[in-house]
Design a protein around this motif. Structure first.
Motif, PDB file in Angstrom:
ATOM      1  N   TRP A  26       1.365  -1.150   0.225  1.00  0.00           N
ATOM      2  CA  TRP A  26      -0.376   0.493  -0.114  1.00  0.00           C
ATOM      3  C   TRP A  26       1.102   1.357  -0.151  1.00  0.00           C
ATOM      4  O   TRP A  26       0.359   2.345  -0.878  1.00  0.00           O
ATOM      5  CB  TRP A  26      -0.769  -0.334   1.122  1.00  0.00           C
ATOM      6  N   ILE A  27       1.675   1.881   0.920  1.00  0.00           N
ATOM      7  CA  ILE A  27       2.842   2.389   0.983  1.00  0.00           C
ATOM      8  C   ILE A  27       3.626   2.708  -0.089  1.00  0.00           C
ATOM      9  O   ILE A  27       4.111   3.835  -0.706  1.00  0.00           O
ATOM     10  CB  ILE A  27       3.651   2.831   2.100  1.00  0.00           C
ATOM     11  N   ALA A  28       3.889   1.668  -1.019  1.00  0.00           N
ATOM     12  CA  ALA A  28       4.633   1.958  -1.918  1.00  0.00           C
ATOM     13  C   ALA A  28       3.175   2.030  -3.759  1.00  0.00           C
ATOM     14  O   ALA A  28       3.342   3.721  -4.191  1.00  0.00           O
ATOM     15  CB  ALA A  28       4.717   0.381  -2.792  1.00  0.00           C
ATOM     16  N   GLU A  29       2.771   2.011  -3.548  1.00  0.00           N
ATOM     17  CA  GLU A  29       1.249   2.510  -4.855  1.00  0.00           C
ATOM     18  C   GLU A  29       1.061   3.352  -3.970  1.00  0.00           C
ATOM     19  O   GLU A  29       1.334   4.681  -5.655  1.00  0.00           O
ATOM     20  CB  GLU A  29      -0.110   1.921  -3.820  1.00  0.00           C
ATOM     21  N   GLN A  30       1.479   4.289  -2.332  1.00  0.00           N
ATOM     22  CA  GLN A  30       0.859   5.646  -2.034  1.00  0.00           C
ATOM     23  C   GLN A  30       2.250   6.402  -3.191  1.00  0.00           C
ATOM     24  O   GLN A  30       2.205   7.306  -3.550  1.00  0.00           O
ATOM     25  CB  GLN A  30       1.053   5.679  -0.690  1.00  0.00           C
ATOM     26  N   ALA A  31       3.750   6.028  -3.330  1.00  0.00           N
ATOM     27  CA  ALA A  31       4.735   6.430  -3.365  1.00  0.00           C
ATOM     28  C   ALA A  31       4.602   7.089  -4.412  1.00  0.00           C
ATOM     29  O   ALA A  31       5.334   7.124  -5.422  1.00  0.00           O
ATOM     30  CB  ALA A  31       6.224   5.521  -2.862  1.00  0.00           C
ATOM     31  N   ARG A  32       4.120   5.790  -5.117  1.00  0.00           N
ATOM     32  CA  ARG A  32       4.511   5.981  -6.927  1.00  0.00           C
ATOM     33  C   ARG A  32       3.729   7.168  -7.481  1.00  0.00           C
ATOM     34  O   ARG A  32       3.797   7.742  -8.215  1.00  0.00           O
ATOM     35  CB  ARG A  32       3.564   4.536  -7.578  1.00  0.00           C
ATOM     36  N   ALA A  33       1.698   7.248  -6.799  1.00  0.00           N
ATOM     37  CA  ALA A  33       1.495   8.254  -7.394  1.00  0.00           C
ATOM     38  C   ALA A  33       1.668   9.503  -6.569  1.00  0.00           C
ATOM     39  O   ALA A  33       1.526  10.258  -7.028  1.00  0.00           O
ATOM     40  CB  ALA A  33       0.010   7.647  -6.621  1.00  0.00           C
ATOM     41  N   HIS A  34       2.757   9.554  -5.913  1.00  0.00           N
ATOM     42  CA  HIS A  34       2.518  10.674  -5.818  1.00  0.00           C
ATOM     43  C   HIS A  34       4.257  11.370  -6.063  1.00  0.00           C
ATOM     44  O   HIS A  34       4.352  12.449  -6.721  1.00  0.00           O
ATOM     45  CB  HIS A  34       4.471  10.618  -3.820  1.00  0.00           C
ATOM     46  N   GLY A  35       4.997  10.498  -7.137  1.00  0.00           N
ATOM     47  CA  GLY A  35       5.594  10.990  -7.808  1.00  0.00           C
ATOM     48  C   GLY A  35       7.171  10.696  -8.121  1.00  0.00           C
ATOM     49  O   GLY A  35       8.651  11.645  -8.849  1.00  0.00           O
ATOM     50  N   GLY A  36       7.510  11.229  -6.352  1.00  0.00           N
ATOM     51  CA  GLY A  36       8.725  12.206  -6.818  1.00  0.00           C
ATOM     52  C   GLY A  36      10.198  10.733  -6.542  1.00  0.00           C
ATOM     53  O   GLY A  36      11.450  11.139  -5.862  1.00  0.00           O
ATOM     54  N   PHE A  37       9.492   9.238  -6.679  1.00  0.00           N
ATOM     55  CA  PHE A  37      10.571   8.755  -6.186  1.00  0.00           C
ATOM     56  C   PHE A  37      10.559   7.454  -7.050  1.00  0.00           C
ATOM     57  O   PHE A  37       9.239   7.837  -8.092  1.00  0.00           O
ATOM     58  CB  PHE A  37      10.470   7.949  -4.782  1.00  0.00           C
ATOM     59  N   GLU A  38      11.801   6.444  -7.548  1.00  0.00           N
ATOM     60  CA  GLU A  38      12.871   5.377  -7.875  1.00  0.00           C
ATOM     61  C   GLU A  38      11.707   4.187  -6.582  1.00  0.00           C
ATOM     62  O   GLU A  38      13.004   4.954  -5.976  1.00  0.00           O
ATOM     63  CB  GLU A  38      13.380   5.726  -9.087  1.00  0.00           C
ATOM     64  N   ILE A  39      11.389   3.699  -6.487  1.00  0.00           N
ATOM     65  CA  ILE A  39      10.995   3.108  -5.449  1.00  0.00           C
ATOM     66  C   ILE A  39      11.977   1.596  -6.129  1.00  0.00           C
ATOM     67  O   ILE A  39      11.462   0.260  -7.096  1.00  0.00           O
ATOM     68  CB  ILE A  39       9.250   2.522  -5.550  1.00  0.00           C
ATOM     69  N   GLU A  40      11.581   1.010  -4.984  1.00  0.00           N
ATOM     70  CA  GLU A  40      12.462  -0.800  -4.433  1.00  0.00           C
ATOM     71  C   GLU A  40      11.745  -1.240  -3.578  1.00  0.00           C
ATOM     72  O   GLU A  40      12.348  -0.559  -2.625  1.00  0.00           O
ATOM     73  CB  GLU A  40      14.588  -0.356  -4.059  1.00  0.00           C
ATOM     74  N   VAL A  41      11.524  -2.230  -3.077  1.00  0.00           N
ATOM     75  CA  VAL A  41      10.733  -2.792  -2.068  1.00  0.00           C
ATOM     76  C   VAL A  41      11.420  -3.335  -1.904  1.00  0.00           C
ATOM     77  O   VAL A  41      11.986  -4.467  -2.730  1.00  0.00           O
ATOM     78  CB  VAL A  41       9.087  -3.174  -2.585  1.00  0.00           C
ATOM     79  N   VAL A  42      12.191  -3.831  -0.296  1.00  0.00           N
ATOM     80  CA  VAL A  42      12.992  -4.971  -0.205  1.00  0.00           C
ATOM     81  C   VAL A  42      12.526  -5.649   0.828  1.00  0.00           C
ATOM     82  O   VAL A  42      12.182  -4.709   2.291  1.00  0.00           O
ATOM     83  CB  VAL A  42      14.824  -3.887   0.652  1.00  0.00           C
ATOM     84  N   ASP A  43      12.502  -6.828   1.340  1.00  0.00           N
ATOM     85  CA  ASP A  43      11.384  -7.821   1.669  1.00  0.00           C
ATOM     86  C   ASP A  43      12.557  -8.698   2.200  1.00  0.00           C
ATOM     87  O   ASP A  43      13.622  -9.270   1.746  1.00  0.00           O
ATOM     88  CB  ASP A  43      10.489  -8.637   0.983  1.00  0.00           C
ATOM     89  N   LEU A  44      12.405  -8.540   3.811  1.00  0.00           N
ATOM     90  CA  LEU A  44      14.073  -8.857   4.607  1.00  0.00           C
ATOM     91  C   LEU A  44      14.131 -10.738   4.748  1.00  0.00           C
ATOM     92  O   LEU A  44      14.694 -11.530   5.007  1.00  0.00           O
ATOM     93  CB  LEU A  44      14.275  -8.576   5.793  1.00  0.00           C
ATOM     94  N   ALA A  45      12.161 -11.352   4.575  1.00  0.00           N
ATOM     95  CA  ALA A  45      12.401 -12.496   4.730  1.00  0.00           C
ATOM     96  C   ALA A  45      12.878 -13.528   3.005  1.00  0.00           C
ATOM     97  O   ALA A  45      13.491 -14.210   3.257  1.00  0.00           O
ATOM     98  CB  ALA A  45      11.605 -13.066   3.819  1.00  0.00           C
ATOM     99  N   ASP A  46      13.438 -12.523   2.136  1.00  0.00           N
ATOM    100  CA  ASP A  46      14.247 -12.684   0.710  1.00  0.00           C
ATOM    101  C   ASP A  46      15.473 -12.828   0.626  1.00  0.00           C
ATOM    102  O   ASP A  46      16.269 -13.012  -0.057  1.00  0.00           O
ATOM    103  CB  ASP A  46      13.685 -12.203  -0.069  1.00  0.00           C
ATOM    104  N   VAL A  47      16.420 -12.174   2.336  1.00  0.00           N
ATOM    105  CA  VAL A  47      17.339 -11.617   2.349  1.00  0.00           C
ATOM    106  C   VAL A  47      18.486 -12.369   3.198  1.00  0.00           C
ATOM    107  O   VAL A  47      17.740 -13.028   4.736  1.00  0.00           O
ATOM    108  CB  VAL A  47      18.073 -10.234   2.534  1.00  0.00           C
ATOM    109  N   GLU A  48      19.522 -13.262   3.442  1.00  0.00           N
ATOM    110  CA  GLU A  48      20.059 -14.119   4.194  1.00  0.00           C
ATOM    111  C   GLU A  48      20.530 -13.064   5.107  1.00  0.00           C
ATOM    112  O   GLU A  48      21.502 -12.182   5.206  1.00  0.00           O
ATOM    113  CB  GLU A  48      21.379 -14.378   3.358  1.00  0.00           C
ATOM    114  N   VAL A  49      19.773 -12.564   6.820  1.00  0.00           N
ATOM    115  CA  VAL A  49      20.879 -11.434   7.433  1.00  0.00           C
ATOM    116  C   VAL A  49      20.642 -12.124   9.008  1.00  0.00           C
ATOM    117  O   VAL A  49      20.566 -12.829   9.832  1.00  0.00           O
ATOM    118  CB  VAL A  49      19.161 -10.609   7.413  1.00  0.00           C
ATOM    119  N   PRO A  50      22.140 -12.570   9.512  1.00  0.00           N
ATOM    120  CA  PRO A  50      22.621 -13.521  10.261  1.00  0.00           C
ATOM    121  C   PRO A  50      22.160 -12.843  11.310  1.00  0.00           C
ATOM    122  O   PRO A  50      22.910 -11.548  11.428  1.00  0.00           O
ATOM    123  CB  PRO A  50      23.925 -13.919   9.738  1.00  0.00           C
ATOM    124  N   LEU A  51      22.004 -13.402  12.529  1.00  0.00           N
ATOM    125  CA  LEU A  51      22.255 -12.814  13.446  1.00  0.00           C
ATOM    126  C   LEU A  51      24.015 -12.736  14.534  1.00  0.00           C
ATOM    127  O   LEU A  51      23.991 -11.174  15.165  1.00  0.00           O
ATOM    128  CB  LEU A  51      21.421 -13.193  15.223  1.00  0.00           C
TER     129      LEU A  51
END
Length: 197
Positions: A26-51
Motif C-alpha cells: 500500500w505505501i509503495a502504491e502511495q509513493a508511486r502516486a506521489h511521483g517523487g521517487f524511484e521505488i525499490e521494495v526490499v523484503d528481509l524475508a528474501d535476504v540472508e541476514v544472520p544474527l
C-alpha cells in the motif's frame, strides 16, 4: 536517469503470517502516486541476514566489511537509496530482530539519508517500535522523519489490502513530501561535501 530520488521500502518482519507485505504494498502504491521517487521494495524475508556479526563493526571496516553473499541485494539497495521507509510491526514494545540485524550489518549506507516509518500493531500502532528505531538510526547519522504513519489495531483497521481510515492517503502524502524534501537536500549536500565522520 529519471532525476527522481531512489526510495527503498524495507519490510522489517520475517515472521510467518506477517502483515508487513500488505502495508508495504500500500505505501509503495502511495509513493508511486506521489511521483517523487524511484521505488525499490526490499523484503528481509528474501535476504540472508544472520544474527551473528563479525568482531569488527561496519563503522570502521567500510566497504571491506565481510557480509554473506546472500546479503548482497540488501547492501546494494541500501547503498543506492537516497531515502528509506521502514515498514515495521511492534513486537513486545519494540521492532523485529530481523530489522535490527539488517541495520547492524550496515553503517555508511544509512549515513546522512532520511528515514521514514510506517508502523502497525495493537493499540499503539507500532509507535514503540518506531521510538526505538529513531534512537538506533540517529546513532548511524541518519535523519529520521517526524511525521510517520502508524496503524493501530491493523487487524480490524484494514480491508482488502487498504486502510479503512479515509485520511490515510493524505497522511502518507505528508510523509512522502517530507521524505522527498529531505532526500533532495541531503543528496545535494552529500554530492557537494563528504559527510564528516
Amino acid at each position: 536517469m529519471s532525476g527522481k530520488q531512489k526510495l527503498a521500502i524495507v519490510i522489517g518482519s520475517v515472521r510467518e503470517g506477517r502483515f508487513g507485505p500488505v502495508v508495504a504494498s500500500w505505501i509503495a502504491e502511495q509513493a508511486r502516486a506521489h511521483g517523487g521517487f524511484e521505488i525499490e521494495v526490499v523484503d528481509l524475508a528474501d535476504v540472508e541476514v544472520p544474527l551473528a556479526l563479525p568482531a569488527a563493526p561496519p563503522k570502521y571496516a567500510g566497504d571491506s566489511y565481510p557480509r554473506p553473499d546472500g546479503m548482497a541485494p540488501l547492501t546494494a539497495a541500501l547503498e543506492s537509496a537516497d531515502a528509506f521507509l521502514l515498514v515495521t510491526p511492534e513486537y513486545n514494545h519494540s521492532y523485529p530482530a530481523s530489522l535490527k540485524a539488517a541495520i547492524d550489518w550496515h553503517f555508511t549506507q544509512w549515513t546522512a539519508k532520511p528515514v521514514g516509518f510506517v508502523s502497525y500493531g495493537g493499540a499503539a500502532g507500532g509507535r514503540h517500535a518506531v521510538l526505538h528505531l529513531e534512537n538506533v538510526l540517529t546513532e548511524l547519522h541518519a535523519v529520521t522523519i517526524r511525521d510517520g504513519l502508524a496503524f493501530p489495531n491493523y487487524f480490524t483497521a484494514w480491508q482488502d489490502g487498504r486502510p479503512l481510515d479515509s485520511e490515510a492517503a493524505g497522511y502518507a502524502k505528508t510523509l512522502l513530501d517530507q521524505l522527498a524534501w529531505w532526500a533532495g537536500v541531503l543528496s545535494a549536500a552529500r554530492d557537494a561535501t563528504p559527510y564528516p565522520s
